[in-house]
Design a protein around this motif. Structure first.
Motif, PDB file in Angstrom:
ATOM      1  N   ASP A  73      37.768  17.854  58.615  1.00 28.51           N
ATOM      2  CA  ASP A  73      36.762  17.032  57.957  1.00 28.51           C
ATOM      3  C   ASP A  73      35.500  17.848  57.699  1.00 28.51           C
ATOM      4  OD1 ASP A  73      36.636  16.974  60.844  1.00 28.51           O
ATOM      5  OD2 ASP A  73      35.016  15.510  60.674  1.00 28.51           O
ATOM      6  N   ALA A  74      34.692  17.389  56.757  1.00 25.93           N
ATOM      7  CA  ALA A  74      33.473  18.095  56.370  1.00 25.93           C
ATOM      8  C   ALA A  74      32.358  17.835  57.379  1.00 25.93           C
ATOM      9  CB  ALA A  74      33.031  17.660  54.983  1.00 25.93           C
ATOM     10  N   ASP A  95      30.805  12.722  59.221  1.00 25.00           N
ATOM     11  CA  ASP A  95      31.139  11.342  58.852  1.00 25.00           C
ATOM     12  C   ASP A  95      32.171  10.712  59.776  1.00 25.00           C
ATOM     13  OD1 ASP A  95      29.405  11.428  56.733  1.00 25.00           O
ATOM     14  OD2 ASP A  95      30.928  11.993  55.277  1.00 25.00           O
ATOM     15  N   TYR A  96      32.794  11.517  60.644  1.00 30.19           N
ATOM     16  CA  TYR A  96      33.874  11.015  61.487  1.00 30.19           C
ATOM     17  C   TYR A  96      33.633  11.376  62.944  1.00 30.19           C
ATOM     18  CZ  TYR A  96      36.527  10.711  57.132  1.00 30.19           C
ATOM     19  OH  TYR A  96      36.952  10.402  55.868  1.00 30.19           O
ATOM     20  N   ASP A  97      34.211  10.577  63.836  1.00 31.95           N
ATOM     21  CA  ASP A  97      34.386  10.988  65.218  1.00 31.95           C
ATOM     22  C   ASP A  97      35.872  10.865  65.523  1.00 31.95           C
ATOM     23  OD1 ASP A  97      34.617   8.232  65.330  1.00 31.95           O
ATOM     24  OD2 ASP A  97      33.084   7.943  66.841  1.00 31.95           O
ATOM     25  N   GLN A  98      36.295  11.499  66.587  1.00 27.63           N
ATOM     26  CA  GLN A  98      37.711  11.466  66.953  1.00 27.63           C
ATOM     27  C   GLN A  98      37.869  10.634  68.211  1.00 27.63           C
ATOM     28  OE1 GLN A  98      40.063  15.129  66.722  1.00 27.63           O
ATOM     29  NE2 GLN A  98      40.869  14.645  68.751  1.00 27.63           N
ATOM     30  N   ILE A  99      38.735   9.615  68.119  1.00 22.81           N
ATOM     31  CA  ILE A  99      39.036   8.754  69.262  1.00 22.81           C
ATOM     32  C   ILE A  99      40.549   8.736  69.424  1.00 22.81           C
ATOM     33  CG2 ILE A  99      38.905   6.419  70.193  1.00 22.81           C
ATOM     34  CD1 ILE A  99      36.354   6.053  68.524  1.00 22.81           C
ATOM     35  N   ASN A 100      41.013   9.127  70.604  1.00 22.69           N
ATOM     36  CA  ASN A 100      42.451   9.189  70.901  1.00 22.69           C
ATOM     37  C   ASN A 100      43.222   9.962  69.831  1.00 22.69           C
ATOM     38  OD1 ASN A 100      42.218   7.653  73.297  1.00 22.69           O
ATOM     39  ND2 ASN A 100      42.182   5.777  72.088  1.00 22.69           N
ATOM     40  N   LEU A 103      40.818  10.415  63.622  1.00 21.78           N
ATOM     41  CA  LEU A 103      39.480  10.444  63.051  1.00 21.78           C
ATOM     42  C   LEU A 103      39.109   9.054  62.555  1.00 21.78           C
ATOM     43  CD1 LEU A 103      39.476  13.779  61.013  1.00 21.78           C
ATOM     44  CD2 LEU A 103      38.625  13.353  63.315  1.00 21.78           C
ATOM     45  N   GLN A 104      37.882   8.639  62.878  1.00 20.26           N
ATOM     46  CA  GLN A 104      37.388   7.333  62.456  1.00 20.26           C
ATOM     47  C   GLN A 104      35.998   7.500  61.859  1.00 20.26           C
ATOM     48  OE1 GLN A 104      37.576   4.546  65.670  1.00 20.26           O
ATOM     49  NE2 GLN A 104      39.732   4.925  66.058  1.00 20.26           N
ATOM     50  N   HIS A 105      35.735   6.760  60.757  1.00 18.52           N
ATOM     51  CA  HIS A 105      34.417   6.805  60.128  1.00 18.52           C
ATOM     52  C   HIS A 105      33.343   6.323  61.082  1.00 18.52           C
ATOM     53  CE1 HIS A 105      34.524   7.977  55.930  1.00 18.52           C
ATOM     54  NE2 HIS A 105      35.702   7.396  55.817  1.00 18.52           N
ATOM     55  N   HIS A 106      32.181   6.970  61.038  1.00 17.35           N
ATOM     56  CA  HIS A 106      31.029   6.459  61.766  1.00 17.35           C
ATOM     57  C   HIS A 106      30.539   5.191  61.088  1.00 17.35           C
ATOM     58  CE1 HIS A 106      29.997  10.670  63.455  1.00 17.35           C
ATOM     59  NE2 HIS A 106      30.730   9.978  64.310  1.00 17.35           N
ATOM     60  N   ASN A 121      38.234  14.604  71.497  1.00 16.65           N
ATOM     61  CA  ASN A 121      37.823  13.204  71.415  1.00 16.65           C
ATOM     62  C   ASN A 121      36.357  13.065  71.819  1.00 16.65           C
ATOM     63  OD1 ASN A 121      40.405  12.060  70.668  1.00 16.65           O
ATOM     64  ND2 ASN A 121      41.044  12.589  72.748  1.00 16.65           N
ATOM     65  N   GLU A 122      35.628  12.246  71.066  1.00 15.50           N
ATOM     66  CA  GLU A 122      34.210  12.062  71.357  1.00 15.50           C
ATOM     67  C   GLU A 122      34.022  11.429  72.730  1.00 15.50           C
ATOM     68  OE1 GLU A 122      30.407   9.539  69.765  1.00 15.50           O
ATOM     69  OE2 GLU A 122      31.853  10.218  68.275  1.00 15.50           O
ATOM     70  N   ARG A 123      33.112  12.031  73.526  1.00 14.54           N
ATOM     71  CA  ARG A 123      32.798  11.496  74.848  1.00 14.54           C
ATOM     72  C   ARG A 123      31.336  11.127  74.974  1.00 14.54           C
ATOM     73  NH1 ARG A 123      36.074  11.999  79.157  1.00 14.54           N
ATOM     74  NH2 ARG A 123      34.656  10.384  79.860  1.00 14.54           N
ATOM     75  N   GLY A 124      30.524  11.548  74.006  1.00 15.18           N
ATOM     76  CA  GLY A 124      29.117  11.190  74.046  1.00 15.18           C
ATOM     77  C   GLY A 124      28.420  11.680  72.798  1.00 15.18           C
ATOM     78  N   GLY A 125      27.259  11.106  72.552  1.00 17.24           N
ATOM     79  CA  GLY A 125      26.510  11.550  71.390  1.00 17.24           C
ATOM     80  C   GLY A 125      25.158  10.892  71.288  1.00 17.24           C
TER      81      GLY A 125
END
Length: 158
Positions: A73-74, A95-100, A103-106, A121-125
């Motif tokens: 992704d960009a 524009d995306y985060d990764q869960i399990n 990729l999912q749109h923010h 996978n995203e764990r914090g931000g």
């Protein structure tokens, strides 16, 4: 509270790393690429910094190169990769985060810092979204919100 303290302990060295990288880029630009003419400017779309084995580890760009990166992704900003090409830290726009593994749109476009586990996978931000929201989140390993703070740009008046 323990997770928030852990997040702060992790974020401090990452902020220091970011500061050191920016200072390093300034020094390289100021002294390495300096010329007798002050009118020369270096224009690039991106920089790929490799480890001693030639594996891309730090990507800087608008957008970043996806060379050696598992995700395609960009992203505009800085991406720190693990040895196997997994995004571990992103600073900038994404524009995306990764869960399990997916990729999912923010919720909205914006800019921020994303921390990912060894699988990407995203764990914090922490981020500022274009819809006016400011967020700070800590996620559980399987993608659910663990702790989440948010504020909107407008407040209700009493």
């Amino acid at each position: 509270m323990e997770r928030l303290e852990r997040f702060v302990r992790i974020t401090k060295p990452l902020a220091l790393l970011t500061f050191v990288a920016l200072v390093g880029l300034f020094i390289v630009e100021k002294y390495v690429f300096a010329s007798t003419s002050n009118e020369q400017v270096l224009h690039v779309r991106g920089i790929v910094i490799e480890d001693s084995n030639g594996v891309p580890r730090l990507l800087l760009g608008a957008p970043v190169s996806n060379q050696g990166r598992k995700r395609q992704d960009a992203v505009t900003g800085i991406v720190l990769l693990s040895e196997n090409g997994t995004d571990r830290l992103t600073i900038g726009t994404a524009d995306y985060d990764q869960i399990n593994g997916t990729l999912q749109h923010h919720l909205a476009k914006g800019i921020g810092v994303l921390l990912n586990d060894a699988n990407g996978n995203e764990r914090g931000g922490f981020g500022f979204l274009d819809n006016g929201r400011v967020t700070l989140g800590l996620d559980r390993a399987h993608g659910e919100e663990g702790a989440f703070l948010t504020t909107m740009k407008t407040a209700l008046l009493a």
